[in-house]
Scaffold this motif. Sequence first.
Motif, PDB file in Angstrom:
ATOM      1  N   PHE A 297       0.838  -1.212   0.000  1.00 35.81           N
ATOM      2  CA  PHE A 297       0.000   0.000   0.000  1.00 35.81           C
ATOM      3  C   PHE A 297       0.872   1.261   0.000  1.00 35.81           C
ATOM      4  CE2 PHE A 297      -3.921  -2.099   2.229  1.00 35.81           C
ATOM      5  CZ  PHE A 297      -4.163  -2.822   1.074  1.00 35.81           C
ATOM      6  N   ALA A 298       2.006   1.180   0.697  1.00 34.23           N
ATOM      7  CA  ALA A 298       2.871   2.368   0.799  1.00 34.23           C
ATOM      8  C   ALA A 298       3.400   2.779  -0.569  1.00 34.23           C
ATOM      9  CB  ALA A 298       4.015   2.095   1.764  1.00 34.23           C
ATOM     10  N   ARG A 299       3.611   1.802  -1.462  1.00 32.64           N
ATOM     11  CA  ARG A 299       4.156   2.182  -2.769  1.00 32.64           C
ATOM     12  C   ARG A 299       3.052   2.396  -3.819  1.00 32.64           C
ATOM     13  NH1 ARG A 299       6.621  -3.269  -2.556  1.00 32.64           N
ATOM     14  NH2 ARG A 299       5.268  -4.710  -3.675  1.00 32.64           N
ATOM     15  N   THR A 300       1.789   2.164  -3.436  1.00 30.84           N
ATOM     16  CA  THR A 300       0.692   2.278  -4.401  1.00 30.84           C
ATOM     17  C   THR A 300       0.422   3.738  -4.769  1.00 30.84           C
ATOM     18  OG1 THR A 300      -0.344   0.264  -3.619  1.00 30.84           O
ATOM     19  CG2 THR A 300      -1.790   1.841  -4.708  1.00 30.84           C
ATOM     20  N   ILE A 325     -11.593   9.853  -0.241  1.00 33.79           N
ATOM     21  CA  ILE A 325     -11.085   9.663   1.129  1.00 33.79           C
ATOM     22  C   ILE A 325      -9.556   9.502   1.133  1.00 33.79           C
ATOM     23  CG2 ILE A 325     -11.265   8.270   3.249  1.00 33.79           C
ATOM     24  CD1 ILE A 325     -14.031   7.342   2.233  1.00 33.79           C
ATOM     25  N   ALA A 326      -9.056   8.678   0.200  1.00 36.54           N
ATOM     26  CA  ALA A 326      -7.620   8.369   0.226  1.00 36.54           C
ATOM     27  C   ALA A 326      -6.824   9.201  -0.768  1.00 36.54           C
ATOM     28  CB  ALA A 326      -7.408   6.881  -0.037  1.00 36.54           C
ATOM     29  N   VAL A 426      -8.011   2.561   5.226  1.00 39.54           N
ATOM     30  CA  VAL A 426      -6.632   2.125   5.484  1.00 39.54           C
ATOM     31  C   VAL A 426      -5.651   2.960   4.654  1.00 39.54           C
ATOM     32  CG1 VAL A 426      -5.017   0.211   5.111  1.00 39.54           C
ATOM     33  CG2 VAL A 426      -7.230  -0.218   6.196  1.00 39.54           C
ATOM     34  N   LEU A 427      -5.984   3.141   3.374  1.00 37.40           N
ATOM     35  CA  LEU A 427      -5.069   3.897   2.506  1.00 37.40           C
ATOM     36  C   LEU A 427      -5.018   5.366   2.921  1.00 37.40           C
ATOM     37  CD1 LEU A 427      -6.056   2.165  -0.832  1.00 37.40           C
ATOM     38  CD2 LEU A 427      -3.804   2.080   0.233  1.00 37.40           C
ATOM     39  N   ARG A 432      -1.873   9.709   5.779  1.00 35.96           N
ATOM     40  CA  ARG A 432      -2.147  10.796   6.737  1.00 35.96           C
ATOM     41  C   ARG A 432      -3.249  11.733   6.233  1.00 35.96           C
ATOM     42  NH1 ARG A 432       1.681   9.551  10.097  1.00 35.96           N
ATOM     43  NH2 ARG A 432       3.759   9.037   9.370  1.00 35.96           N
ATOM     44  N   ARG A 433      -4.249  11.151   5.623  1.00 37.08           N
ATOM     45  CA  ARG A 433      -5.396  11.956   5.170  1.00 37.08           C
ATOM     46  C   ARG A 433      -6.611  11.720   6.062  1.00 37.08           C
ATOM     47  NH1 ARG A 433      -5.738  13.646  -0.476  1.00 37.08           N
ATOM     48  NH2 ARG A 433      -7.979  13.330  -0.241  1.00 37.08           N
TER      49      ARG A 433
END
Length: 617
Positions: A297-300, A325-326, A426-427, A432-433
Amino acid sequence: MCGIVGAVAQRNVVPILIEGLRRLEYRGYDSAGIAILNAGMERVRSVGRVSDLEARAREMHAIAPTGIAHTRWATHGGVSEKNAHPHFSSRDGVEVSVVHNGIIENHEALRARLLGAGYRFVSDTDTEVIAHLLHSHVASGLKLFEAMQRTVRELDGAYAIAAIRVGEPHTVVGSRRGSPLLLGVGESNPEGCENFLASDTSALLQVTRRVAYLEDGDVVRIGTDGYSIVDAEGKPARRPIVESQLSAESIDLGRYEHYMQKEIFEQPGAIANTLEMVTNASSVSAGLFGAEADEIFARTKHILILACGTSYHAGLVAKYWLEAIAGIPVSVEIASEYRYRDSVALPKTLVVTVSQSGETADTLAALQHATTLGLRDSLSICNVPESALVRQSRLRFLTRAGPEIGVASTKAFTTQLTVLFVLALVLARQRRRLAPSREQELLAQLRHLPAAMNHVLACEDAVRHWANRFAPKQHALFLGRGVHFPIAQEGALKLKEISYIHAEAYAAGELKHGPLALVDRDMPVVVVAPNDALIEKLKSNLHEVRARGGELFVFADRDTLIEPSDGINIINLGDHAGLLSPILHVVPLQLLAYHVALVRGTDVDKPRNLANSVTVE
Ligand code: M6R
C-alpha cells in the motif's frame, strides 16, 4: 455454471451424485445427467431440473458404486438431451464417459482430426472431442489415468473434467485447468475407502468435509484404494487436505421462500461478520489485507479495479470513496474488456479484483493479463477463501457473507462495498489523510451499519406495494448521482436479471442528453435520492421527469427535501448514512427486484439463461 460430481465407494453412489447435483443447482444449469459404472456403463440425462433426472434414475433402478454426474449450462450447442453430459465414446470394445465444465478452444481442429480417425459425433458440444480423444488414448492401451494425462496435453482452453471407463471399476479420473475441481476424501474402513470429485465443496458436504483443491494442470485418480494426483508436468503431487468450514445450515433455505430473499435479509449479519476484525480494533490497519499489505500500500500510486457484473458496480462505488477519502486515482474496468484491451500499465498500480465466487473466468484472466503487463501488486476481495482468485493474489480480504446461492448477487455486493470502504480508510490513514477523530467517527458508523441496515429492511412492505405497480411494465429507468449512480446501475441490473423487465440506469444529470426522450406516463423512474450534497441537483432532474409525465419512485432519507405528490412516490429509509449511504440504498432496490419477480412469477433464484458462477468467458 456447469457442475461436476464424481464418486467411488463401496456402496451405491447414485443418491450421492444426485444430491451433489442438487447442491450445485445454484450455479445455474439447463440440463443434467449421470453415468454409472458396473460391468457396463449406463447413462441417464434430462433437460430441466435435477428432480427430473432423479425421477428418471429411479425409473431405471440405477445403482452403482462408481459414477460421474453433471449439470450443464449450454455454451456450445443448444439445450437438448443429446448435448447434455455425460458424453460417451464407444468403439472397438472400449467405452469411456466424460463430463466437462469450461470451453475447449481448439475443439474444431480436434474434431476434424477425430473425424479423420473414424470417430462419429452425435452432439454439438465441444466436450465430445474430449470423450473421443480420451477413448483414442485408452484404445491405444493406456490406463484411464495415463490416458487423461495424454488427453489434457492436447486441449486448449478452460476445463474441469471427470471420466470413467468400462473395464476399470471403482475408478474415476479428473483434471482441471481454469475451471474449479476439488477432491473430497471420504470415509475409509478395512474394506476400502470412498473418494469424490466436485466443482465445489457444497456438493460434497453430505459425504465429507475433507477436501483438496486441485491446481491448474493437475490430473487426479480416485478409487476405493485411495487417490493419486500428478501435476501439469506429470510428476506426483500432494495437495493439502483441508477441513471445509462450510456448514450445511448455511446452504439451507430455512424459513425463507427463496435464497435471494434469505440473502437480502442476511446482509446485516454478513456485514457484521465481515467487519469483525475491523470493528473490534481501535483503528484500521493495513494488516487486515495481509502480511505484505503495509509495504504494498505504501508504494501504491494508482488503483486498478477489475470485476464483472455486480462486483464491477462495487468497484464503481469504491472509485468515489478511494479518490475522495484516500486521494488515490482509481480506474475501474470490466474484466472481460480489460483482458483484451491494449492498455497502458501505470507503474505502482495496485490491482484489486472483486468477486463473489473467485472463479469468474474473465476476472481471473484480467488479473493474469495485468500480471503480464508487469502489475504484480494484487488484492482480491472475495467471498470464497479457497478460490483461484484468492490463491492468485498477493493480498486478500475475505467477505464473510457465507454461501451466496441465489444467482442475483445481494449480500456479496454489500459486503464487498464494506471491505472497499475499509480499504479506502486504510489507505487514507497510511497517507495521513484521515484525522484520528474522523477515523473514530467512521469506525462508529461502520459498527452501526448492521443496525442501520435492519432498519432499511423494514421498508419491505412498502416496496412490496410498489412491486405490484411495476410488474406489468416492460421498461424502467433508474437514476442516481455521484456515488449513488452505480447503485442505480446495480438496481437496474437486479430488476432486469430476475424480473426480465428492461431497465437502464443513468446518472440523473445525463437525462437531458438523451434518455429523457423515453420518459412518458408508461415509464416508471426509480430514483436513489439520499440527502447528500447533490440532492438539490437531483431534485431538478426529477422535475424534468415529472414535466414529461414520468412516474417517480423515490428512495429517500428521513427529512428528505423531496415532497410526495401526484406522480411522486416516496419511501423514506431512515437517517442519512453519510459516506456509507450507498451500502444502505441498494437494499430497497434488491427488495424491489425480488418482489417484482415474485409478482411476475419468474424463477427468482435461477433466472433464465444466467449462472451463479461464470467459469467460462
Ligand atoms: O463471482 P463474481 O462476483 O466474480 O461474479 C461476477 C458477476 O457474474 C456477478 O456479479 C453477476 O453480475 C451477479 N450474479 C448478478 O447479480
